[in-house]
Each structure stands twice: as structure tokens, then as C-alpha cells.
Design an enzyme around this catalytic site. Structure first.
Site, short mmCIF file in Angstrom:
data_model
loop_
_atom_site.label_atom_id
_atom_site.label_comp_id
_atom_site.label_asym_id
_atom_site.label_seq_id
_atom_site.Cartn_x
_atom_site.Cartn_y
_atom_site.Cartn_z
N MET A 40 0.74 -1.45 0.13
CA MET A 40 0.10 -0.01 -0.02
C MET A 40 0.90 1.21 0.00
O MET A 40 0.35 2.42 0.52
CB MET A 40 -0.91 0.04 1.28
N HIS A 44 9.07 1.14 3.44
CA HIS A 44 10.26 1.29 4.48
C HIS A 44 11.14 0.14 4.21
O HIS A 44 11.04 -0.68 3.05
CB HIS A 44 9.74 1.07 5.91
N HIS A 47 9.59 -3.34 3.57
CA HIS A 47 9.02 -3.53 2.07
C HIS A 47 10.21 -3.67 1.02
O HIS A 47 10.16 -4.70 0.18
CB HIS A 47 8.25 -2.23 1.50
N GLN A 71 -10.43 -2.58 2.39
CA GLN A 71 -10.03 -3.09 3.67
C GLN A 71 -9.99 -2.21 4.78
O GLN A 71 -9.31 -2.48 5.76
CB GLN A 71 -8.68 -3.82 3.30
N SER A 197 4.77 1.07 8.10
CA SER A 197 4.31 2.38 7.65
C SER A 197 3.68 3.34 8.85
O SER A 197 3.80 4.54 8.41
CB SER A 197 3.49 2.27 6.53
#
Length: 291
Positions: A40, A44, A47, A71, A197
Site C-alpha cells: 500500500m 520502508h 518492504h 480493507q 508504515s
């Protein structure tokens, strides 16, 4: 499947399904394999570890960046969720990502929120699902769409979202989807805080308080030899020493069913924790060896 790590790769941002499918068809015509890393955004180092692993597994890496409205519940932080596409693309380019798929909500759901959804079942209503009703239905629906759009040979996920990993793995198995899943170990700060995140929303004091999640998991791990009850008691004790944190759940689950373990359970299990630090909700998990 093996990545080709030597050639310089230009990162291209793609916003439509049709364009991405066309580009991937061209690469596959030349024999290239494809890996997908669904995200999404607000990337950071956690990821980036997924991306590095994907680069090892396939010739072409696609990173999707899509804040999926399905979601998020009506009281959740959809509008607050960070959107940093330019910075994300800059971080991905040196890693050899060929395509960043960054569609709009209208591209993914042209008729509005999809009425056809993947249902996560009993486990989807527990833990994160109990706190965020419908979250996992929305997550599985968009992941299924991304799998169909990209049709990767392998998709890479992080272990930090353990319940998500369990549900995606089950969906792949139940639907006989023709891809492999690769799960990468949670990346942590030097003091143990799992990268997220949402960590950027923590002030300095909250950042220190947030360490209670990993501390509680460590306490449970040390006590696990004495069984689930002792592990849970030690985790509760860790939270009892901290102000400014609201525990949502701490549970120990069977990795095969993702249901809570019985009191006499032995062997490998997952400890899952979620808590709110200030206004920021954080999750973490750890493997335990019970008994």
C-alpha cells in the site's frame, strides 16, 4: 525461476490494468518470469527486503502500490494512511523494479466498491478481523485481483502480517491459483520494533512505548517452555508495566489452523499482538516453541 541482477533496469510507473498486462505480455514473450510484491506504499526497509527477495526469484519485479479502500472500515484511517508515491518509486528504482503498478481506486473498482468479494471465513473474523470487520475480505479481494492482473509466478509477502499471510496462503490453495508464495522474515529496528508504515505517526515518547509489543513477545517466548498459560501471563505482565498503550489482543495460535491453541499445546505456535499507542494501531508476531 531466477532473477537477472546485472542489467540496469528502468523503473516504469503504470496506472492502468491494460497497459500493465500489455507490458508483461511483451516480457513473457521473451521468456521472463514475474514476481509481484503487493503493497500500500509508504515503503520502508521491510518492504524493500521483500523487493530484494523478489528480485532474486524472478526476472521481472512488479511492485503494486494501492491503498485499497475495501480493507478500511468507516472509522479507520483510509484518508490518514500515508501516500508517498514519488518517494516510493525513488526507493524502488535502485533495486531493479521494472514496473510500479499504481492504479487509482476508479481503475481497480470502476463501478464503485466491488460487490463480488473473497470471504475470509472464520479466521478472517478473529484477531485483526474482530477489530476491523471486513478487513480481510477486502484484503483478499484486492490480492486476488492483483494476482489475476499480474499473473506472477511468485508473490512475496512479509511475515509481520501473519494473519494476512495465513489467509492468502489458504486462498491460493483453495482456489488452486498457479503461483508460489514467498514469505520474508519481519524486519526490525535495532531495538526490536517491527518496521511499519504507521511508525511515522509515533512521536518520540510513543516510539519508546511501542517497544512493549516486541518486549511482550519476547517475554512470551521465554515462558513458552512452560506452556501457553505461562506465556500469556508473562506477556500480560509486560503490558502491565507501561502507560500510554491500549492492548487490543495477545493470543497464541496454531500455525496450521490459526485458531487459539489449547492449554496443553506443544510445539511451534504463533504469538500475535495488536495494541494502540496514542492514536496509532500496531501489530507484531513471533514464533514460539511451546512446552
Amino acid at each position: 525461476m531466477s532473477g537477472t541482477n546485472n542489467a540496469k533496469t528502468t523503473t516504469r510507473v503504470v496506472s492502468t490494468i491494460a497497459e500493465l498486462r500489455g507490458l508483461l505480455a511483451e516480457r513473457r514473450a521473451g521468456g521472463a518470469s514475474v514476481a509481484l510484491v503487493p503493497t500500500m506504499g509508504a515503503l520502508h526497509d521491510g518492504h524493500l527486503a521483500l523487493v530484494a527477495r523478489a528480485r532474486e526469484l524472478a526476472d521481472v519485479v512488479v511492485v503494486s502500490i494501492f491503498v485499497n479502500p475495501l480493507q478500511f472500515g468507516p472509522s479507520e484511517d483510509l484518508d490518514r494512511y500515508p501516500r508517498t508515491l514519488d518517494a516510493d518509486v525513488a526507493a524502488l528504482a535502485p533495486l531493479g523494479v521494472e514496473f510500479v503498478f499504481a492504479p487509482s481506486a476508479a481503475e481497480m473498482y470502476p463501478d464503485g466498491p466491488s460487490s463480488t468479494r473473497v470471504v475470509a471465513g472464520e479466521v478472517g473474523g478473529l484477531y485483526e478481523g474482530a477489530s476491523r470487520p471486513g478487513h480481510f475480505d477486502g484484503m483478499l479481494t484486492v490480492v486476488a485481483k492483483l494476482f489475476n492482473i499480474v499473473q506472477p509466478e511468485v508473490a512475496v509477502f512479509g511475515q509481520k502480517d501473519a494473519q494476512q499471510v495465513f489467509l492468502v496462503r489458504r486462498m491460493v490453495r483453495d482456489f488452486d491459483l498457479p503461483l508460489a508464495l514467498e514469505i520474508v522474515t519481519t524486519v526490525r529496528e535495532s531495538d526490536g520494533l517491527a518496521l511499519s508504515s504507521r511508525n511515522r505517526f509515533l512521536d518520540d515518547a510513543e516510539r519508546q512505548t511501542a517497544l512493549v509489543l516486541s518486549e511482550a513477545l519476547a517475554a512470551a517466548s521465554e515462558a513458552a517452555v512452560d506452556g501457553p498459560a505461562e506465556a500469556l501471563a508473562e506477556a500480560a505482565g509486560a503490558f502491565g508495566d507501561h502507560d500510554g498503550v491500549e492492548l487490543d489482543y495477545f493470543v497464541i495460535v496454531d500455525p496450521e489452523t490459526f485458531l487459539p491453541v489449547t492449554g496443553d499445546a506443544t510445539g511451534s505456535a504463533f504469538a500475535l499482538v495488536a495494541a494502540r499507542v496514542g492514536k496509532t494501531r500496531l501489530i507484531d508476531n513471533r514464533v514460539l516453541e511451546l512446552g
